[in-house]
Design an enzyme around this catalytic site. Sequence first.
Site, PDB file in Angstrom:
ATOM      1  N   GLN A 165       0.893  -1.109   0.092  1.00 39.59           N
ATOM      2  CA  GLN A 165      -0.022   0.078   0.017  1.00 39.59           C
ATOM      3  C   GLN A 165       0.793   1.340  -0.071  1.00 39.59           C
ATOM      4  OE1 GLN A 165      -2.587  -1.878   3.081  1.00 39.59           O
ATOM      5  NE2 GLN A 165      -3.991  -0.440   2.270  1.00 39.59           N
ATOM      6  N   HIS A 179       1.073  -9.174   4.547  1.00 37.11           N
ATOM      7  CA  HIS A 179       0.009  -8.443   4.655  1.00 37.11           C
ATOM      8  C   HIS A 179      -0.782  -8.530   3.075  1.00 37.11           C
ATOM      9  CE1 HIS A 179      -1.889  -4.588   6.550  1.00 37.11           C
ATOM     10  NE2 HIS A 179      -2.501  -4.879   5.271  1.00 37.11           N
ATOM     11  N   GLU A 186      -4.629 -10.435   9.095  1.00 37.44           N
ATOM     12  CA  GLU A 186      -5.979 -10.797   8.819  1.00 37.44           C
ATOM     13  C   GLU A 186      -6.152 -11.820   7.965  1.00 37.44           C
ATOM     14  OE1 GLU A 186      -7.736  -7.135   7.183  1.00 37.44           O
ATOM     15  OE2 GLU A 186      -7.595  -5.959   9.269  1.00 37.44           O
TER      16      GLU A 186
END
Length: 628
Positions: free
Chosen positions: A180, A279, A339
């Site tokens: 990101q 991630h 996550e």
Amino acid sequence: MAVQSLQFLSLAGLTLQLLAQGVDAQQVYILANSAAARPQCSSIPATPTYRFSSFSFTQTETYRYATSVPAPTTTKKYAPAYSSLSALLPSLETTTWGNWHPNDPAATDSANPYGRAAWSSLWQFANPTGFRTGIYSTTVAPTPLPSSELVLPPKDYFGPKDCYNFPSDFIFGVAGSASQIEGAAAMEGKGPNLLDIFSPFGKRSDNYVTNENYYLYKQDIERLASMGVKYYSFSVSWTRILPFALPGTPVNKAGIDHYNDLINFVISKGMIPTVTMIHFDTPLQFFAGNLTARYKRAGLGFFNGGYQNATFEDAMVNYGKILLTHYADRVPVWFTFNEPFLFSDNGHSVNSVIKAHGRLAHFYKDTIKGTGKIGLKLHDNFGIPLNPANSSDVAAANHFNTLHLNTFWNPLVLGIDYPDSFKKTAHDYVPLTKSDLEYLKNTCDFVAVDPYTITVVSAPPQGIDDCAKKSDPNSPYYPYCVTQQEYNKFGWNIGYRSQSYVYITPEYLRTYLNYLWNTFRKPVLISEFGFPVFGEALKEPRDQVFDTPRSLYYQSFLSETLKAIWEDGVHMMGALAWSFADNWEFGDYDQRFGLQTVDRDTQKRSFKKSFFDLVSFVRDRHPNYESS
């Protein structure tokens, strides 16, 4: 699973004893018809006194500045240095590959299975759409921030009124993730990963440049240190370390050196690094040559992250060991996965995640004798029952929460079997043996969640069990098998609406923290929390940085965190704000979570009001900031 005692509530003059109804509730409703209590106003006279006085301009404008964290005088070590641990990974071979562009001439070393031709073929196979490079091609030297950038903005008229302080060991920092923010997608030997060619939200990837943090990391860290941030949480790109992903393939020296320098620079500026190993950016090798699989709607999570591949577990352990041996001496907090449920395709995916995590935790604690902490962070916008007096709504909330949380932390924290919610949903789950559970127990030193908001839960029309049994991927209720909504039973939104699903829901955060602490009995870390202000991308720059709703979000969430600590006895480990700057939100630059704006043409960063308000809130309440 309830963790708070039930209360007796006066409702319209009647006493409802929820316990007598067999209801296990996370929230309650109280009817209030009288004026709100204002205990601070008891000494105000009933009648004002009118009078004249000499007029003068009495308002003042105070200039306050952010204060940088001081540089360390010593550097704490959490494990032996790589020079002492390198023998644990004796087969590592490092090399370099340079940069790739679609118009480059073909490499000539095709006989080398890991040469430049082989590396280039990874990118040719990935075939990134609209590939482009950014402004920078080398690391930018940092420059000190002018004091004009560090003047605090005007205060909001209504601010926090709490009187609590954070414990001295409470972690406070900001976070970001490699895909990101880094950009430099095919530069300096990095191989392609899932997020280089796929946006989970349907738009083209377009993350080849993002914030160019790969080249601007020193200036970004300089800015964070100048604001007084103590912890910087970032993720490492697996394919920047191992372009070919698998054990026995060469290590990219440029990648190793980059993160080594990043960690050292964070420490030199008085901050502490925390690292996430993966991630969402899975190497493409785990899609077995079938890139169309990346578009497959996952059976459990939202997307197919490739975790179910038979080679994934061993490869993840190999990659994690490379990170731990190189950097564990200076990094006190590690997250193996971010996550993982969201990118789990099936029961085999979850098995790979928990087995890989357990092995890495034992390697960290038992083999290299790491003295820091290791865990993984989970996604879960906590489910609360639509009506706490309705047993089916409460059962739906429990099903929803245990599916997200207990699936991982039952074995990894408590050493007990998967919850029924997972076993009835993932029909191909891999059973855990008694020895598995003994090995996996207590391999998380903390429970970390990304609690951006909450969701209001009730049972689906056909019931939870029927939904789970049918496991219909086209059902709007599967895989969670509950009804989720963003408004309470009275029709009000659960909180102030943001650009996306996120609402401001601080009171429910406190309930959530109680649930986590009393259920898993490990310190609780808020590993991400943040707020994208509605329509921020459409505003003028001066209005973008005056982001009062984001300030309200952060301060209210932290106020409730303090109440959880002092009034409920919850052991809170810390909180990491997402994110330190506007970034690529998986296909979208307009959904802005950042504490800084980023000019997409120049990459110039500007502090937002919320950044000053957040740091000031913590500084005023944290004993470790008194000397800085």
